[in-house]
Design an enzyme around this catalytic site. Structure first.
Site, mmCIF file in Angstrom:
data_model
loop_
_atom_site.group_PDB
_atom_site.id
_atom_site.type_symbol
_atom_site.label_atom_id
_atom_site.label_comp_id
_atom_site.label_asym_id
_atom_site.label_seq_id
_atom_site.Cartn_x
_atom_site.Cartn_y
_atom_site.Cartn_z
ATOM 1 N N LYS A 40 3.099 -15.313 5.142
ATOM 2 C CA LYS A 40 3.594 -16.146 4.320
ATOM 3 C C LYS A 40 5.139 -16.181 4.558
ATOM 4 O O LYS A 40 5.865 -15.991 3.601
ATOM 5 C CB LYS A 40 3.226 -15.650 2.572
ATOM 6 C CG LYS A 40 3.218 -16.690 1.797
ATOM 7 C CD LYS A 40 2.253 -17.743 1.776
ATOM 8 C CE LYS A 40 2.561 -18.642 0.585
ATOM 9 N NZ LYS A 40 1.659 -19.813 0.658
ATOM 10 N N ASP A 42 -12.393 -9.277 3.555
ATOM 11 C CA ASP A 42 -13.370 -9.286 2.713
ATOM 12 C C ASP A 42 -13.995 -10.748 2.853
ATOM 13 O O ASP A 42 -15.397 -10.986 3.056
ATOM 14 C CB ASP A 42 -13.306 -9.118 1.341
ATOM 15 C CG ASP A 42 -13.312 -7.600 1.003
ATOM 16 O OD1 ASP A 42 -13.612 -6.647 1.775
ATOM 17 O OD2 ASP A 42 -13.978 -7.418 -0.424
ATOM 18 N N ASP A 55 -2.907 -18.487 3.013
ATOM 19 C CA ASP A 55 -3.706 -19.404 2.271
ATOM 20 C C ASP A 55 -4.316 -20.401 3.177
ATOM 21 O O ASP A 55 -5.611 -20.729 3.030
ATOM 22 C CB ASP A 55 -2.704 -20.222 1.118
ATOM 23 C CG ASP A 55 -1.377 -20.773 1.845
ATOM 24 O OD1 ASP A 55 -1.209 -20.516 2.740
ATOM 25 O OD2 ASP A 55 -0.719 -21.335 0.848
ATOM 26 N N ASP A 82 -6.259 -7.065 4.011
ATOM 27 C CA ASP A 82 -7.345 -6.479 3.066
ATOM 28 C C ASP A 82 -8.131 -7.740 2.440
ATOM 29 O O ASP A 82 -9.354 -7.729 2.504
ATOM 30 C CB ASP A 82 -6.771 -5.500 1.632
ATOM 31 C CG ASP A 82 -7.545 -5.278 0.836
ATOM 32 O OD1 ASP A 82 -8.856 -4.708 1.490
ATOM 33 O OD2 ASP A 82 -7.512 -5.379 -0.193
ATOM 34 N N TYR A 84 0.800 -1.210 -0.013
ATOM 35 C CA TYR A 84 -0.062 -0.041 -0.165
ATOM 36 C C TYR A 84 0.864 1.244 0.190
ATOM 37 O O TYR A 84 0.301 2.405 -0.195
ATOM 38 C CB TYR A 84 -0.812 -0.218 1.319
ATOM 39 C CG TYR A 84 -2.016 -0.791 1.096
ATOM 40 C CD1 TYR A 84 -2.258 -2.165 1.065
ATOM 41 C CD2 TYR A 84 -3.466 -0.173 0.454
ATOM 42 C CE1 TYR A 84 -3.320 -2.794 0.690
ATOM 43 C CE2 TYR A 84 -4.593 -1.070 0.634
ATOM 44 C CZ TYR A 84 -4.485 -2.268 0.508
ATOM 45 O OH TYR A 84 -5.678 -2.965 0.178
HETATM 46 C C1 IPM Z 1 -10.603 -1.588 2.305
HETATM 47 C C2 IPM Z 1 -10.793 -1.179 0.817
HETATM 48 C C3 IPM Z 1 -9.626 -0.241 0.516
HETATM 49 C C4 IPM Z 1 -8.373 -0.895 0.786
HETATM 50 C C5 IPM Z 1 -9.621 0.293 -1.023
HETATM 51 C C6 IPM Z 1 -10.858 0.955 -1.311
HETATM 52 C C7 IPM Z 1 -8.436 1.367 -1.108
HETATM 53 O O1 IPM Z 1 -10.756 -2.254 0.110
HETATM 54 O O2 IPM Z 1 -10.626 -0.678 3.039
HETATM 55 O O3 IPM Z 1 -10.428 -2.765 2.470
HETATM 56 O O4 IPM Z 1 -7.784 -1.873 -0.023
HETATM 57 O O5 IPM Z 1 -7.647 -0.934 2.151
HETATM 58 MN MN MN Z 2 -10.791 -4.057 1.270
#
Ligand code: IPM
Ligand code: MN
Length: 377
Positions: free
Chosen positions: A199, A260, A232, A256, A145
Site C-alpha cells: 500500500k 484467507d 485493496d 494474513d 505482528y
Molecule cells: C494464520 C493465523 C494466525 C496469523 C493467527 C492464529 C495468529 O490467522 O496463520 O494466518 O494471524 O498469522
Molecule cells: Mn490468518
C-alpha cells in the site's frame, strides 16, 4: 531397494504438535498418509509428539515450557495441527505458541499456495482449477505482528493505543529475494511473474522500503516479471481474475488477510495449507493446515483432513522428499475429484479417518499402476 535408500538418506525427524480442538484428528490422518508414502518411497522418519496447546496451558499455566524451542530445533521439521481453545483468552496461544515458534525459529517465509483442486467448488462463478493456481509468499516475522506498542491512560476516556508496524531492510530483502527465487523455480509456463502487494500510496515509509527493495532485487531476476498491486486492488483482482496471479509477495498483515481470501477461493479452510519456512541452512520449518481448531466439530470425526494432508505434502517437499510430496498431492487430487462430496465439515460423504484412508488407498493404487507401467515398458 528400501534398505539401500535408507542407508543413503538420513532419518527425517519430525516434531508433531497436534494442538487443540480438531488438530489431533487431522494430524492423525496426515501421519497415516506419511506412514504410507514413506513405505512406498522407502525413506525413514521418526516423530516426537508434543502436547503444547490449550489443555496443557490450562493445566500448567505455561504455553511453551523452558527448553521447548531448543528441543524443536533438533528436528528437521515441525507439523502443527491447530491452536485455539475456547477456555483460553484470545491471543495467549496464538502469541505464545504459533507466533513464538515463527519468531524464535526465524521462519521468515509463510508460503500459502492457492490451488483449486479438481472437483472442489469455488465461490467464483465461471472459474476452474486452471484459473485458480497461484502462491502467496507472506513475510512472517515483522510488521504489526512484532507486538510493538502500548497503552497510555488505559481504561480512561483519554486512552491512547499504539500498535507499530516494524519493517527492516534485511527482513523485507530476504523475503523478496526468496520470492523471486521461488517464482523462477516454479517456472510457470504462462510466464514467471512476481506481484508485490502493498500500500505504497498510504504507507509511505514502511512500504516505500518494500518498494525500493523490490525494485533493486528485481534486477537480479530479469527472467521474472516484477509487478505491483495495491492490496485493496489485489482483493478485487483475486476475485475477478485470479488467473492474473503467479506468485504474490507481501507483508505479514496483508498476507494474513489475503490468504484467507485465497483459502475460500480454493474451497475453504478444509483444503488450505501453509508452510512457515526458515530456508537458511539448518533452519527448522513448520507446516500447518490453515483451518483453526474448530471447537464445535471436535471429537465428531467430521472435520476435513485434506488441509492437514496437504500440509504434510508441503513438509515432504521442503524436507528433501519432493517425489513423495508429489505422490501425496496426486492422491489428494484424486480423492477430492472422484470421492468426496464436499470439502465442508460433516458434508464430505466420509468421516475424517475415511478421507485419510481414501488418500492412502489412492497412494497405493498409484504405486501399483506405475509399477505395472514400468514392467510393461
Ligand atoms: C494464520 C493465523 C494466525 C496469523 C493467527 C492464529 C495468529 O490467522 O496463520 O494466518 O494471524 O498469522
Ligand atoms: Mn490468518
Amino acid at each position: 531397494m528400501k534398505e539401500e535408500n535408507q542407508s543413503v538418506s538420513k532419518t527425517l525427524r519430525i516434531a508433531v504438535i497436534p494442538g487443540d480442538g480438531t488438530g489431533p484428528e487431522v494430524t492423525a490422518e496426515a501421519l497415516k498418509v506419511l506412514k504410507a508414502v514413506a513405505e512406498l518411497e522407502g525413506f525413514a522418519y521418526e516423530t516426537t509428539t508434543y502436547d503444547f496447546g490449550g489443555e496443557r496451558y490450562l493445566r500448567t499455566g505455561e504455553v511453551l515450557p523452558a527448553g521447548a524451542i531448543d528441543e524443536l530445533r533438533g528436528h528437521d521439521a515441525i507439523f502443527l495441527g491447530a491452536v485455539g481453545h475456547p477456555q483460553v483468552p484470545p491471543g495467549v496461544l496464538e502469541k505464545g505458541l504459533l507466533l513464538e515458534l515463527r519468531f524464535q525459529l526465524d521462519q521468515y517465509i509463510n508460503l500459502r499456495p492457492v490451488k483449486l483442486y479438481p472437483g472442489v467448488p469455488t465461490p467464483l462463478a465461471g472459474k476452474g482449477p486452471e484459473d485458480i493456481d497461484f502462491v502467496v509468499v507472506r513475510e512472517n516475522t515483522e510488521d504489526l505482528y512484532c507486538g510493538a506498542g502500548g497503552f497510555l491512560k488505559k481504561g480512561t476516556a483519554d486512552e491512547v493505543a499504539i500498535q507499530t508496524a516494524i519493517y527492516t531492510r534485511r527482513g523485507c530483502e530476504r523475503c523478496i529475494r526468496w520470492a523471486f527465487e521461488y517464482t523462477r523455480r516454479r517456472n510457470n509456463p504462462k510466464g514467471k511473474k512476481l506481484t508485490l502487494v502493498a500500500k505504497t500510496n498510504v504507507l509511505t515509509y514502511g512500504h516505500d522500503l518494500w518498494w525500493r527493495t523490490f525494485q533493486e532485487v528485481a534486477r537480479e531476476f530479469p527472467d521474472v516479471k516484477a509487478d505491483y498491486n495495491h492490496v485493496d486492488a489485489c482483493c478485487m483482482w483475486m476475485v475477478k481474475s485470479p488467473e492474473y496471479y503467479d506468485v504474490i509477495v507481501t507483508t505479514n498483515m496483508f498476507g494474513d488477510i489475503i490468504t484467507d481470501l485465497g483459502a475460500i477461493l480454493q474451497g475453504g479452510l478444509g483444503v488450505a495449507a501453509g508452510a512457515n519456512l526458515n530456508p537458511d541452512p539448518g533452519g527448522v520449518s513448520m507446516f500447518e493446515p490453515m483451518g483453526g481448531s474448530a471447537p464445535k466439530y471436535t471429537g465428531l470425526g467430521v472435520i476435513n483432513p485434506i488441509a492437514a494432508i496437504a500440509a504434510m505434502a508441503m513438509l515432504l517437499e521442503f524436507s528433501g522428499q519432493p517425489h513423495a510430496a508429489q505422490r501425496v498431492t496426486d492422491a489428494i487430487q484424486f480423492v477430492t475429484g472422484n470421492k468426496m462430496k464436499s470439502q465442508a465439515a460433516g458434508q464430505m460423504g466420509y468421516s475424517t479417518s475415511e478421507v485419510g484412508d481414501l488418500v492412502v488407498e489412492q497412494l497405493q493404487q498409484q504405486a501399483t499402476r506405475s509399477a505395472a507401467e514400468v514392467a510393461g515398458t
